[in-house]
Design a protein around this motif. Structure first.
Motif, PDB file in Angstrom:
ATOM      1  N   VAL A   1     -49.230   9.079  36.954  1.00  0.00           N
ATOM      2  CA  VAL A   1     -48.383   9.633  35.838  1.00  0.00           C
ATOM      3  C   VAL A   1     -47.308   8.625  35.696  1.00  0.00           C
TER       4      VAL A   1
ATOM      5  N   ALA B   1     -48.256   6.072  33.440  1.00  0.00           N
ATOM      6  CA  ALA B   1     -48.342   6.783  31.915  1.00  0.00           C
ATOM      7  C   ALA B   1     -46.901   6.770  31.439  1.00  0.00           C
TER       8      ALA B   1
ATOM      9  N   THR C   1     -45.599  11.113  26.252  1.00  0.00           N
ATOM     10  CA  THR C   1     -45.783  10.821  27.666  1.00  0.00           C
ATOM     11  C   THR C   1     -46.017  12.002  28.369  1.00  0.00           C
TER      12      THR C   1
ATOM     13  N   SER D   1     -49.630  12.420  30.282  1.00  0.00           N
ATOM     14  CA  SER D   1     -49.673  12.960  31.811  1.00  0.00           C
ATOM     15  C   SER D   1     -50.358  14.261  32.026  1.00  0.00           C
TER      16      SER D   1
END
Length: 137
Positions: A62, A65, A83, A87
């Motif tokens: 994450v 990301a 985003t 995620s």
């Protein structure tokens, strides 16, 4: 992009925690140096607080990301929605494969039933990074 899953496992074997193992293997693809990412992800290992929270491998994925998707504009942070969607795909993919994203559940701390090893979690998170973040690279 050539797969870096083996690199994530090599990082873990060198002593990197699960978050570091994943995030450091791909850090150059998001414009970061390995030492900075290593330091930034150190606190995400061991499920953020002794296996009580999110798996470090997922946390590392994450983090990548955010580094890849964020616009980085402090005055107009407009990239959060995108985003968050990326995620979410990573987290949901990991959850579907392993039945949990919580370290203590994955390790079977309370149940005695281990769902996935650390290396397995690292492999799964890295595969999701490659499929979701860097598929076209």
């Amino acid at each position: 992009m050539e797969s870096r899953i083996q690199k994530t496992l090599e990082n873990h074997a060198k002593g990197y925690n699960c978050a570091q193992a994943v995030a450091c293997a791909y850090c150059d693809l998001v414009g970061m140096d390995e030492q900075s990412v290593f330091r930034a992800t150190e606190a995400f290992g061991l499920g953020m607080g002794g296996m009580q929270a999110t798996c470090g491998a997922v946390s590392g994925a994450v983090l990548l990301a955010g580094l890849k998707s964020s616009c980085g504009d402090l005055e107009a942070p407009v990239s959060k929605g995108k985003t968050y969607q990326i995620s979410k795909k990573i987290v949901e993919g990991f959850q579907k494969k392993n039945g949990s994203t919580v370290c203590k559940d994955l390790k079977g701390v309370e149940t005695g039933e281990r769902l996935r090893s650390c290396d397995g979690c690292i492999e799964d998170a890295a595969a999701l990074v490659e499929q979701i973040l860097f598929a076209e690279e």
